[in-house]
Write a protein that holds these residues in place. Structure first.
Motif, PDB file in Angstrom:
ATOM      1  N   VAL A 136      31.739 -17.097  -8.954  1.00 24.18           N
ATOM      2  CA  VAL A 136      32.880 -16.023  -8.602  1.00 24.18           C
ATOM      3  C   VAL A 136      32.985 -15.260  -9.617  1.00 24.18           C
ATOM      4  CG1 VAL A 136      35.265 -15.808  -7.847  1.00 24.18           C
ATOM      5  CG2 VAL A 136      33.702 -17.580  -6.844  1.00 24.18           C
ATOM      6  N   ASN A 137      32.561 -13.909  -9.683  1.00 24.36           N
ATOM      7  CA  ASN A 137      32.794 -13.117 -10.671  1.00 24.36           C
ATOM      8  C   ASN A 137      32.617 -11.561 -10.226  1.00 24.36           C
ATOM      9  OD1 ASN A 137      30.162 -11.946 -11.119  1.00 24.36           O
ATOM     10  ND2 ASN A 137      29.606 -14.052 -11.277  1.00 24.36           N
ATOM     11  N   ASP A 138      33.065 -10.431 -11.050  1.00 26.89           N
ATOM     12  CA  ASP A 138      33.089  -9.141 -10.539  1.00 26.89           C
ATOM     13  C   ASP A 138      31.692  -8.679 -10.050  1.00 26.89           C
ATOM     14  OD1 ASP A 138      35.705  -9.043 -10.871  1.00 26.89           O
ATOM     15  OD2 ASP A 138      35.602  -7.927 -12.846  1.00 26.89           O
ATOM     16  N   LYS A 139      30.596  -9.130 -10.637  1.00 28.05           N
ATOM     17  CA  LYS A 139      29.368  -8.711 -10.286  1.00 28.05           C
ATOM     18  C   LYS A 139      28.616  -9.183  -9.090  1.00 28.05           C
ATOM     19  CE  LYS A 139      27.212  -7.348 -14.738  1.00 28.05           C
ATOM     20  NZ  LYS A 139      26.089  -7.634 -15.503  1.00 28.05           N
ATOM     21  N   THR A 140      29.012 -10.507  -8.798  1.00 28.58           N
ATOM     22  CA  THR A 140      28.774 -11.175  -7.522  1.00 28.58           C
ATOM     23  C   THR A 140      29.477 -10.408  -6.246  1.00 28.58           C
ATOM     24  OG1 THR A 140      28.503 -13.486  -8.509  1.00 28.58           O
ATOM     25  CG2 THR A 140      29.154 -13.241  -5.976  1.00 28.58           C
ATOM     26  N   LYS A 141      30.666 -10.226  -6.608  1.00 29.65           N
ATOM     27  CA  LYS A 141      31.707  -9.226  -5.666  1.00 29.65           C
ATOM     28  C   LYS A 141      30.767  -7.908  -5.485  1.00 29.65           C
ATOM     29  CE  LYS A 141      36.218  -8.012  -4.407  1.00 29.65           C
ATOM     30  NZ  LYS A 141      37.690  -8.266  -4.656  1.00 29.65           N
TER      31      LYS A 141
END
Length: 341
Positions: free
Chosen positions: A132-137
């Motif tokens: 869960v992190n900004d790049k996954t999003k």
């Protein structure tokens, strides 16, 4: 049998191939390192097929695949979704790898933004997965937006029915069976209509500037109970180094893992097809495959592939957003990791 000692003895073998069968195994080496266990004989790189006619009809320039970006793909997909100005037919800008294997779209997209989610420990149970992190999003939202330029038949796997034909209505489609696709195009006499392209380069990190196209492979390994390990190694070397074998691989419509041999694809197909394939084979890091790379590892992490496929298809159909998708995958990852303890 781990091949580390054999490759140290014959370093020219490692230098010759564009991919090896590599995994992480804490019983053999620290999990921060990849362990080679098989020599790859031939490969299947993930490529983009481009219908040059459709792009031309919409006034889109043919992309430079060595320099295009994820945003370039998105803009072309958007621009070529609609009513073809020349034919008057409905076209769609993108078909990704089949929805049934949607996790493989996550692989290339997460590699492209260098979404390294692992903190490797001494053992798997001490490893952290920071999913869960900004790049996954960013990856989830990117793929969801890209899916909006796909045919309504994409989810059912029916959108490729007219691919490789004169009636094709897909401006771009991502494939894994490259040589088979080329042979289909050639048999239809449409080599001038289509071309191949590598996926965009990785944006930052250790592998910045390397294509995000990953490869599947066919490889040979040594059974660890064999009484003839040295002879097995000699045969495996023969399969990836011998000139006659490389010619045989090319003659049987396969792509050699041997980088020099893959450079001879130009004798079998036009440059619009041969050059992009050779580019991927010759530049991809050895440890990047469809099963293990710095952004994705389905061999060590339980249901990771199935979970990604599930949430991506839900997102493509508007049933889930990126935050819910991340939490779904994270919960299953956490549950799996808890079983190791």
């Amino acid at each position: 049998e781990p091949l580390t000692a054999y490759l140290e003895k014959d370093p020219q073998v490692k230098d010759a191939v564009g991919m090896m069968a590599m995994r992480k195994n804490s019983e053999i080496a620290p999990l921060s390192e990849y362990v080679p266990y098989g020599l790859t004989v031939n490969v299947n790189p993930v490529m983009v097929v481009i219908d040059k006619e459709i792009l031309e009809h919409y006034g889109q320039a043919i992309p430079d695949y060595e320099n295009w970006t994820m945003q370039d793909i998105m803009e072309i997909a958007k621009a070529t979704t609609g009513t073809d100005p020349v034919t008057g037919k409905q076209t769609y800008g993108m078909s990704m790898i089949a929805a049934a294997s949607a996790n493989k779209n996550y692989i290339w997209a997460s590699r492209a933004v260098n979404n390294d989610i692992y903190e490797w420990g001494d053992s798997l149970k001490n490893t952290k997965v920071n999913f869960v992190n900004d790049k996954t999003k960013e990856v989830f939202n990117y793929l969801t937006e890209l899916s909006s330029y796909a045919s309504p038949d994409y989810i059912e796997g029916l959108d490729m029915a007219n691919a490789y034909t004169q009636d094709n209505n897909l401006a771009m489609f991502i494939i894994e069976d490259v040589y088979s696709a080329y042979n289909t195009i050639k048999a239809a006499g449409l080599e001038d209509k289509y071309m191949l392209a590598a996926l965009p380069k990785i944006e930052d990190g250790e592998f910045k500037g390397i294509t995000s196209s990953h490869m599947g492979d066919w490889n040979m390994a040594i059974c660890n109970t064999s009484t003839q390990k040295d002879l097995a190694w000699e045969f495996m070397k023969f399969m990836v180094m011998d000139d006659v074998v490389q010619q045989w691989i090319l003659d049987t419509y396969c792509i050699p893992a041997n980088k020099e041999a893959s450079g001879k694809l130009g004798e079998y197909m036009p440059a619009d097809y041969a050059d992009p394939i050779s580019y991927v084979v010759s530049t991809s890091p050895l440890e990047f495959s469809a099963s293990a790379n710095n952004c994705y590892d389905s061999s060590n992490f339980g249901t990771f592939a199935n979970d990604l496929t599930t949430v991506l298809n839900e997102m493509f159909q508007g049933n889930m957003d990126a935050d819910a998708a991340m939490e779904y995958v994270k919960k299953n990852l956490d549950d799996y990791m808890s079983t190791l303890n």
